[in-house]
Design a protein around this motif. Structure first.
Motif, short mmCIF file in Angstrom:
data_model
loop_
_atom_site.label_atom_id
_atom_site.label_comp_id
_atom_site.label_asym_id
_atom_site.label_seq_id
_atom_site.Cartn_x
_atom_site.Cartn_y
_atom_site.Cartn_z
N THR A 100 0.87 -1.17 0.00
CA THR A 100 0.00 0.00 0.00
C THR A 100 0.91 1.22 0.00
O THR A 100 1.79 1.34 0.87
CB THR A 100 -0.91 0.02 1.24
OG1 THR A 100 -1.69 -1.19 1.26
CG2 THR A 100 -1.85 1.21 1.19
N SER A 157 1.70 5.61 -1.15
CA SER A 157 1.35 6.94 -1.62
C SER A 157 2.46 7.36 -2.58
O SER A 157 3.63 7.00 -2.37
CB SER A 157 1.27 7.94 -0.46
OG SER A 157 0.23 7.59 0.42
N SER A 193 -2.85 8.22 -3.10
CA SER A 193 -2.55 7.71 -1.76
C SER A 193 -3.43 6.49 -1.52
O SER A 193 -4.52 6.35 -2.08
CB SER A 193 -2.82 8.77 -0.69
OG SER A 193 -4.18 9.16 -0.72
N GLY A 194 -2.93 5.57 -0.69
CA GLY A 194 -3.68 4.36 -0.40
C GLY A 194 -3.77 3.40 -1.57
O GLY A 194 -4.60 2.49 -1.57
N GLU A 222 3.34 2.50 2.73
CA GLU A 222 2.52 2.58 3.94
C GLU A 222 2.36 1.22 4.61
O GLU A 222 2.25 1.14 5.85
CB GLU A 222 1.14 3.15 3.59
CG GLU A 222 1.22 4.57 3.02
CD GLU A 222 -0.12 5.07 2.50
OE1 GLU A 222 -1.09 4.28 2.52
OE2 GLU A 222 -0.19 6.23 2.07
#
Length: 431
Positions: free
Chosen positions: A165, A167, A183-184, A238
């Motif tokens: 995950t 960004s 993002s994400g 992330e």
């Protein structure tokens, strides 16, 4: 009826037809009399309208009606008399002078080319052959397991096969671009869904790591303005997750439609699907080899009307697939493909005509049943096709092409060419 034909450029023909004025006059009078039996006009009893009045009131309309019908019938008759096969609808230019009792027209159209079938004896076609091994079956089941994989967060460096995950923010020449940040976002390392170098550049990254990536968009990238351009990405990882594959058990079997969860039947179903996929792929490759041979051995003069019709059809199919009726189609996009299709259509049509090939109803039925077998209610699918001749005609066309392929294979030398299951099916799903 007098007919004269002039050859224009290429396959164009100009056919001039003069209609017998007495036949036109007789037919007009006949229809006016018939009309008079039911015509209702102010001041006259029904059926008692004088012919003079009928001619004044309806003469022009009846003339046009008669002339139009005689154009259609005389054109068909003239084509047969002159042994011409039109490639499309004619452009009609009426040449009418009622006062001079002259009724005629000029039809301009393209004809189908005279096509001599090339001898195929001595030609060689490579026919692909492949078998399904136990390893192939296990590889496909492994692929199905990956489709049902679950993801578990891990605190270790990312590796190929992991899902990250992230960004990210991308710039080209220092400027942001549409779609270049997010993002994400979740990406699977090794899936090949990002531009070259992106996934590889994140191997070894831990959650919280930041990675700068200097890459280059492929020359054939879908966004023309970015194709071939250097790009810089700042990526923040992330989370890292690894996949957990389900066991080959009743739950997996049920997830792929085996209601009672019988694992043996699940494996049997997978094998049947693999056999179906392999047969389709082998047939398609064999057919492609035949079509390439037909194109190679025949030089066909193409009616432009057929090429334009095919371009129009392909453009409409693309718009339908993209659900955009107003999508502009780049000029020349389908020219080559359309010319290929028309060439093959003419060659196949000539083979069918000269060899007297007729579509085999039993093969049509088998094709429909094979297609229906992949659905939950096969008989409903079979009934659907046989309830409408238009629906069935598409299957008949494919079967007829298959019969032509068989005929060609009977004329040439066929040499087996071994492949593995994976080489034939490539990345196509058989589930």
């Amino acid at each position: 009826m007098q007919v004269s034909v002039e050859a224009g450029e290429g396959l164009e023909r100009r056919m001039k037809i003069d209609l017998p004025p007495e036949e036109v006059a007789v037919e007009v009078e006949k229809r006016l009399h018939k009309l008079g039996r039911s015509a209702r006009l102010p001041g006259f009893r029904p059926g008692k309208v004088p012919m003079k009045v009928l001619r004044q009131r309806f003469g022009d309309a009846v003339h046009q009606e008669v002339f139009g019908e005689m154009v259609e019938s005389s054109f068909s008759e003239a084509l047969a008399r002159e042994s011409l096969r039109p490639a499309g609808m004619p452009r009609i230019e009426p040449e009418v002078d009622a006062d001079e009792r002259r009724f005629g027209f000029t039809a301009t159209f393209e004809v189908l080319p005279q096509l001599e079938l090339a001898p195929l004896a001595g030609r060689v076609i490579k026919s692909p052959k492949a078998e399904i091994t136990d390893d192939d079956l296990e590889a496909v089941i492994q692929r199905l397991r990956r489709q049902r994989a679950t993801w578990k967060p891990v605190e270790r460096p990312g590796a190929m096969g992991d899902r990250l995950t992230i960004s990210f923010e991308g710039t080209v020449a220092g400027e942001s671009f549409e779609g270049g940040s997010g993002s994400g976002a979740q990406i699977e390392l090794g899936a090949g869904r990002m531009i070259p170098g992106f996934e590889e550049g994140l191997v070894g990254a831990l959650p919280g790591d930041q990675r700068p990536l200097d890459l280059v968009f492929p020359d054939d990238y879908r966004v023309e303005q970015l194709a071939g351009q250097p790009v810089h990405f700042d990526v923040t990882v992330e989370a890292v997750a690894e996949s957990e594959l389900p066991a080959v058990d009743a739950d997996l079997a049920r997830s792929f439609g085996v209601g009672d969860g019988d694992v043996a039947r699940f494996r049997e179903d997978v094998h049947k699907n693999m056999e179906r996929e392999l047969k389709q792929r082998l047939d398609a490759r064999r057919k492609e080899a035949v079509m390439e041979l037909l194109l190679e051995t025949h030089d066909v003069e193409l009616p432009q009307v057929l090429v334009q019709q095919e371009i129009q059809s392909m453009s409409e199919q693309m718009r339908d697939s993209l659900r955009s009726k107003d999508l502009p189609v780049p000029e020349g996009l389908f020219d080559e493909a359309a010319r290929r299709r028309v060439s093959l259509g003419l060659i196949i049509g000539e083979i069918v005509r000269q060899q007297g090939i007729r579509v085999d109803p039993q093969r049509v039925r088998a094709a429909v049943e094979e297609m229906a077998s992949t659905y939950d209610h096969p008989q409903a699918v079979i009934d659907y096709y046989y309830a409408d001749r238009k629906r069935l005609s598409g299957i008949e066309s494919l079967v007829l092409e298959g019969q032509v392929v068989d005929w060609v294979l009977g004329q040439v030398t066929v040499e087996d060419q071994p492949f593995s299951f994976a080489e034939v099916t490539e990345s196509a799903s058989v589930a």
